[in-house]
Design an enzyme around this catalytic site. Structure first.
Site, PDB file in Angstrom:
ATOM      1  N   CYS A 280      -0.252   3.655   3.028  1.00  0.00           N
ATOM      2  CA  CYS A 280       0.681   2.775   4.346  1.00  0.00           C
ATOM      3  C   CYS A 280       1.931   3.536   3.984  1.00  0.00           C
ATOM      4  O   CYS A 280       2.889   3.811   5.490  1.00  0.00           O
ATOM      5  CB  CYS A 280       0.578   1.626   4.212  1.00  0.00           C
ATOM      6  SG  CYS A 280      -1.579   1.127   4.210  1.00  0.00           S
TER       7      CYS A 280
ATOM      8  N   CYS B 215       1.221  -0.726  -0.424  1.00  0.00           N
ATOM      9  CA  CYS B 215       0.319   0.469  -0.073  1.00  0.00           C
ATOM     10  C   CYS B 215       0.908   1.082  -0.011  1.00  0.00           C
ATOM     11  O   CYS B 215       1.461   2.016   1.150  1.00  0.00           O
ATOM     12  CB  CYS B 215      -0.909  -0.039   1.196  1.00  0.00           C
ATOM     13  SG  CYS B 215      -1.845   1.299   1.594  1.00  0.00           S
TER      14      CYS B 215
END
Length: 144
Positions: free
Chosen positions: A72, A69
């Site tokens: 993230c 991600c």
């Protein structure tokens, strides 16, 4: 606030009782003698998640994330910096949703990154999407 708090050691996972007055003076674990607060984010797994969520008397902020991600990965250094600022008044931890899909399912994580704030074993609030360190710190202080 109570006279003492229970704090789970990030190294050996022993639950320690620390007088509130000593919280800011680098308390150490009674079992392994390592610092109870390191200013770093702790990686949790299914095996130790409940212990940290239920037995810490300070608020626990969980970052549900995944290595693939992009947002993230962008937020990770911000989250780490927030941990250094917020400890010992809050504990910041991460759960890799790829490695721990049952935890992601248990907490109904639909998007990542998602921050969830827990107090006394219960989820109080959550925030989805990547945010910077100032916003993380403000969000935790507002809800903790």
């Amino acid at each position: 606030m109570a006279d003492s708090l229970h704090i789970v050691c990030p190294h050996c996972e022993t639950v320690n009782r620390i007088p509130v007055a000593r919280l800011d003076v680098a308390p150490r674990c009674g079992q392994c003698h390592q610092p109870l607060f390191t200013g770093h984010v702790i990686e949790l797994t299914r095996a130790n998640f409940q212990r940290h969520i239920e037995r810490n008397d300070v608020p626990v902020v969980v970052d549900f994330w995944a290595p693939w991600c992009g947002p993230c990965r962008m937020m990770a250094p911000q989250f780490s910096e927030a941990a250094a600022e917020l400890e010992p008044r809050a504990r910041l931890v991460k759960v890799n949703t790829d490695a721990e899909p049952s935890l992601a399912s248990q907490f109904n994580i639909r998007s990542i990154p998602t921050l969830a704030l827990f107090k006394s074993g219960r989820e109080i609030t959550r925030q989805s999407g990547a945010i910077g360190k100032p916003d993380i710190v403000d969000w935790v202080r507002t809800h903790a």
